[in-house]
Design a protein around this motif. Sequence first.
Motif: not given
Length: 225
Positions: A177, A181, A196, A199-203, A206, A208
């Motif tokens: 992940q 960035e 994984h 469940t990733a929530e990082a903005p 874009h 998953r």
Amino acid sequence: MNADPTSPDLRHVDTWLFDLDNTLYPAESGFMAEITSRMTDFVQKVTGLPREAAHALQKAYLAEHGLTLKGMMLNHGVDPLEFHAIFHDLSLEALAHDPELLAGLARLPGRRLIFTNADDVHARRVLERLELSHLFDDVFHIGSAGYEPKPSPEAFARIGAAHAVDPAVTAFFEDSQRNLEPAAALGMTTVLVGPHAPTAEAPFVHHRTEKLAPFLLGAHVKGAA
């Protein structure tokens, strides 16, 4: 047949960047476990630390620099060629050809590039084992980047300069992940791959997907019916 309207819209993309390990093959193959074990052996040999401490140092350098090798080079004077040689005779039996992945990659319009923190020999061996070598225009490996690893912005600057990458029309696929960035900051479309991912929530993530092949086969891409 029209594509599913809920499928990811990647019709703007004509440059496709793919990480290699745990992205072009499933993490559950266990292949990376052997790589990690050999890396710990190497750190233990160079530092003289007990195995548990060597493993902890290995992970600390990974967290700090994005690559264990970078920490070993900076703090222990390790020759990167000596380091990478320990992986060149790894058994590839855990890796299997995936016809669906081949079909998914083959339908992508434009350029396909590997962007990996591994070296050229390892990348070539893995791609040949997966029978995917012919689908990629180039491999931008850690040597290509001057041993500046992802997620360093400099690594992205170097692949961008080497291949005239326009972030606005580029998608980057990764199992890590944090490596997405800097790609998102440049304006690339990012796709997190692996168990994984959902469940990733990082903005800056874009898209998953647990499995790469179905995602590629189902995506809206330029020129597809």
